[in-house]
Design an enzyme around this catalytic site. Sequence first.
Site, short mmCIF file in Angstrom:
data_model
loop_
_atom_site.label_atom_id
_atom_site.label_comp_id
_atom_site.label_asym_id
_atom_site.label_seq_id
_atom_site.Cartn_x
_atom_site.Cartn_y
_atom_site.Cartn_z
N GLY A 180 -10.77 -83.46 50.90
CA GLY A 180 -11.45 -82.29 50.35
C GLY A 180 -10.48 -81.20 49.93
N HIS A 185 -6.54 -84.17 42.63
CA HIS A 185 -7.63 -85.06 43.06
C HIS A 185 -8.51 -85.45 41.86
CE1 HIS A 185 -6.98 -82.68 46.89
NE2 HIS A 185 -6.91 -83.90 47.34
N ASP A 230 1.99 -88.55 47.61
CA ASP A 230 2.19 -89.12 48.95
C ASP A 230 2.73 -90.53 48.76
OD1 ASP A 230 1.06 -86.95 50.70
OD2 ASP A 230 -0.63 -87.28 49.37
N SER A 247 -1.02 -79.49 45.81
CA SER A 247 -1.33 -79.93 47.16
C SER A 247 -2.32 -78.94 47.76
CB SER A 247 -0.04 -79.94 48.01
OG SER A 247 -0.36 -79.94 49.38
O1 PAF Z 1 -4.12 -88.34 51.03
C1 PAF Z 1 -5.07 -87.91 51.71
O2 PAF Z 1 -5.75 -86.96 51.35
C2 PAF Z 1 -5.39 -88.60 53.04
O3 PAF Z 1 -4.24 -88.99 53.70
C3 PAF Z 1 -6.37 -89.78 52.88
C4 PAF Z 1 -5.78 -90.90 52.05
C5 PAF Z 1 -7.66 -89.29 52.24
C6 PAF Z 1 -6.71 -90.36 54.26
O4 PAF Z 1 -7.29 -89.40 55.09
#
Ligand code: PAF
Length: 283
Positions: free
Chosen positions: A31, A37, A152, A187
């Site tokens: 979230g 995202h 990541d 981020s």
């Molecule tokens: O990258 C993230 O936001 C988290 O590590 C994930 C992959 C949703 C797992 O909780």
Amino acid sequence: MQTLDRIDAVRRLVAGRRRDGVSVALVPTMGNLHEGHLSLVRVARSRAGCVIASVFVNPLQFGPGEDFDRYPRSFARDCELLAAEGVEVVFAPTVAEMYPAGPAQQTLVEVPAFSGMLEGQRRPGHFAGVATVVTKLFNIVAPDAAVFGEKDFQQLAVIRRLVRDLCLPIDIIGAPIVRDPDGLALSSRNQYLSPAERRLAPGLHQALDAARRRVEAGDRSWAAIEAEACAVLEAVGFEPDYVAVRRALDLLPPDGADAAADLVVLGAARLGRTRLIDNLRAG
Ligand code: PAF
């Protein structure tokens, strides 16, 4: 867009979509969504007829003293953004739904090949927490594909490896890092930065970029490259955790035979209370 918080409801919905011959892609998130995202959602939409996004701040991947409690939560706004991107379902379970016996009793998925180095070394238990929740999400949604950000980078390696080792029939797609115009990788944690820290924050990208340029110019003195990047970070106000030149495939240190290998420069550093990570491919 539907919002579901129960595992059985997600399973029923996915079964129905499958009966209709629709492919499913999953975008797991914690979230507090930003443009990074949303870029994952767009990739997912280009690959599947039905996109499911999960929103779950996973306690299992936070160590003691880390920011689980203060991790930013903005669920209503997240849902607006996801609906506008054409997401069909948001899966937002409670901690009790995901870990009915409590996080401490949860069976864990370990990925030893990647867990003891870099982020895993600095954040013990972190990747077991990530691998476990992602495996559970894969088992709940059973997607054809799942999309993760390359910011990541080590997490993506962990997930690719667990899918391979556990024979999960899921296509793992890595999506490029999205950056602010000054180079700072987007981020959720950037919002912890004070205005003064935010002005300094692109220094991480700049230090990694200088290291990348040395690698691409043929410099193979990895230790010197890493040390210089850490010194640059310190000089501009960061407390570096590490800068590391690694092989992109397995994140092991390159040796002479890897001179032409696909490399990646990874870094993690603190600015005040905020820990930032970033990476750049080299070569
Ligand atoms: O990258 C993230 O936001 C988290 O590590 C994930 C992959 C949703 C797992 O909780």
